[in-house]
Design a protein around this motif. Structure first.
Motif, PDB file in Angstrom:
ATOM      1  N   LEU A 389      94.080  97.164  95.042  1.00  0.00           N
ATOM      2  CA  LEU A 389      93.913  96.114  94.748  1.00  0.00           C
ATOM      3  C   LEU A 389      94.911  95.535  93.371  1.00  0.00           C
ATOM      4  CD1 LEU A 389      90.075  94.967  95.106  1.00  0.00           C
ATOM      5  CD2 LEU A 389      92.110  94.853  96.560  1.00  0.00           C
ATOM      6  N   ILE A 408      85.497  93.775 100.626  1.00  0.00           N
ATOM      7  CA  ILE A 408      86.117  94.147  99.261  1.00  0.00           C
ATOM      8  C   ILE A 408      85.178  93.983  98.147  1.00  0.00           C
ATOM      9  CG2 ILE A 408      88.146  93.346  98.047  1.00  0.00           C
ATOM     10  CD1 ILE A 408      90.008  93.167 100.007  1.00  0.00           C
ATOM     11  N   ALA A 413      87.938  93.102  92.736  1.00  0.00           N
ATOM     12  CA  ALA A 413      88.890  92.245  93.094  1.00  0.00           C
ATOM     13  C   ALA A 413      89.161  91.391  91.776  1.00  0.00           C
ATOM     14  CB  ALA A 413      88.340  91.176  94.065  1.00  0.00           C
ATOM     15  N   TYR A 420      88.210  85.850  93.607  1.00  0.00           N
ATOM     16  CA  TYR A 420      87.512  86.264  95.145  1.00  0.00           C
ATOM     17  C   TYR A 420      86.528  85.036  95.721  1.00  0.00           C
ATOM     18  CZ  TYR A 420      84.686  89.138  98.065  1.00  0.00           C
ATOM     19  OH  TYR A 420      83.739  89.695  99.219  1.00  0.00           O
TER      20      TYR A 420
END
Ligand code: UDX
Length: 429
Positions: A389, A408, A413, A420
């Motif tokens: 990421l 994910i 993230a 996110y």
């Protein structure tokens, strides 16, 4: 047993191969010249695991028409029943094939309808075109990406029709009903439910309608969890541990698609409505699915400029296939492209597309997301869960990461610098 299979799609081809492997004498009819020539070269036209290998190992004969159909004990019909604009199933191919079977097959032969057809179709064929044969409804339950596995080790077999056909159907399936050692399933034999053709026809729609409804419910729970400040993942994991609910089809997302659920749910709703029955739960499930996708599109539209560039990860309707029929990923791309956004895509199984909503198909995720204002995960490919990421954030222009398949980790993230947005997190209403 001599078998003629009509149609070499997911259902027909995998049935033909499996029945040949267990010792039946199988001819498979395919009228599409391109597909037929690939099959004659023993090439897999489906991209399904194991099909290529089996094509090389079995003696299934592929033909444009079967001149010896009068030798068939069973004719298995596996042609398409696409959706008509009014939601009903289009039976043109089934009817056409039935007329040619009536002409060629011997009286008393069993005609097993594997295609998904509306309730009452087999009765209509039995008293019409196929008056002299024994018409049996025998729907399949195979998943794309697991088509051969589901044919060799079915969870159940359902068939219905005149009682004179029962022994033939049981003999046809007998070798496939023995569970292989280590299949992990307790029952000694795959259950075969013998019933009426109407019940078998409805059983197929009921299974798909239920799974689609389950998914719409799951998506509602995920949305609601966000509204009330609960963790959707924990809620769904808890539900999954109830054996009455089961762990399958509990992953929330931007909606369900594919060649079966959208077509079959609409056909079932249309069938019910045609009989004056208002199937409210199913109608709501379909509506929820449309709304789910629309909410994702709206959220992306609100959070990106109209000339934004979108990195779309996934094009297939689900992981494990290159099939984009009724793919939510493509439906989302269309909405975004209509509002002026540019969509560059990456899908591990798809190298190119003629779809006008997609500007470019790139060879990897980083290329598709370079300079993107937002990254959108639209198919649950496992490799997306393992994305680097930080490397992804380094190439994107914007910091929005929309995870439409709950693959994910939000914490990772955020640590990589993304904003996110998951399956909850949608605007309510
Ligand atoms: C389905 C049925 O599962 C199968 O029994 C039937 O015969 C044909 O239709 P398939 O269309 O291959 O099979 O896919 P499936 O795995 O059921 O997924 C359908 C859709 O639901 C996909 O868009 C998938 O992404 C979505 N899905 C599935 C979810 O969103 N969450 C899940 O947990 C499972």
């Amino acid at each position: 047993m001599r078998l003629t299979v009509i149609g070499a799609g997911y259902v027909g081809l995998t049935s033909a191969l499996a029945f040949a492997v267990v010792g039946h004498d199988v001819v498979c009819v395919e009228r599409d010249p391109v597909r037929l020539s690939r099959l004659l070269r023993r090439e897999d036209p489906l991209g399904e695991p194991g099909v290529g290998e089996l094509l090389g190992q079995t003696a299934v004969r592929f033909v444009e028409t079967d001149p010896e159909i009068d030798r068939a004990d069973v004719v298995l019909v596996a042609v398409g029943t696409p959706m008509r604009p009014d939601g009903h199933a289009d039976l043109v191919q089934v009817d056409e094939v039935s007329r040619s079977i009536a002409f060629g097959a011997r009286p008393g032969a069993v005609v097993a309808i594997r295609s998904t057809v509306p309730v009452g179709t087999c009765d209509r064929l039995q008293t019409g075109a196929l008056l002299h044969q024994l018409v049996v409804s025998n729907p399949e339950f195979l998943r794309e990406g697991h088509a051969l596995q589901d044919t060799f080790v079915p969870t159940r077999i359902v068939a219905g029709g005149p009682s004179a056909a029962r022994a033939v159907v049981e003999a046809l399936y007998a070798p496939l009903r023995e569970r292989p050692c280590g299949s992990g399933v307790a029952a000694a034999q795959v259950p075969l439910i013998w019933t009426t053709s109407r019940s078998a026809e409805l059983a197929k729609y009921a299974a798909n309608g239920f799974l689609a409804t389950k998914l719409s419910f799951v998506n509602e729970i995920a949305n609601l969890a966000d509204v009330v400040g609960a963790d959707a993942g924990a809620v769904l994991r808890t539900m999954a541990l109830d054996p009455r609910i089961g762990a399958g089809h509990l992953r929330p997302g931007l909606g369900w698609g594919g060649s079966c659920f959208p077509k079959d749910t609409r056909a079932l709703a249309a069938l019910a409505a045609g009989e004056g029955y208002d199937f409210i739960v199913l109608r709501a499930a379909i509506e929820q699915n449309n709304r789910q996708l629309a909410q994702f599109a709206l959220m992306i539209e609100r959070e990106t400029p109209t000339d934004a560039s979108i990195g779309l990860l996934g094009l297939a309707f689900k992981a494990g296939t290159a099939d984009t029929r009724e793919s939510p990923a493509l439906a989302l791309a269309h909405r975004l492209a209509r509002t002026g956004r540019r969509v560059n895509a990456y899908d591990p199984a798809i190298r190119s597309t003629s779809d006008t909503a997609i500007s470019r198909v790139d060879p990897d995720a980083l290329a598709a997301c370079t300079d993107a204002d937002a990254v959108v995960v639209a198919t649950e490919w496992p490799e997306f869960a393992a994305l680097d990421l930080r490397a992804l954030r380094d190439v994107t222009r914007g910091d929005l990461l929309v995870d439409g398949r709950a693959v994910i980790d939000p914490v990772r993230a955020a640590a990589a610098g993304f904003r996110y947005r998951g399956v909850g997190g949608l605007p309510a209403g």
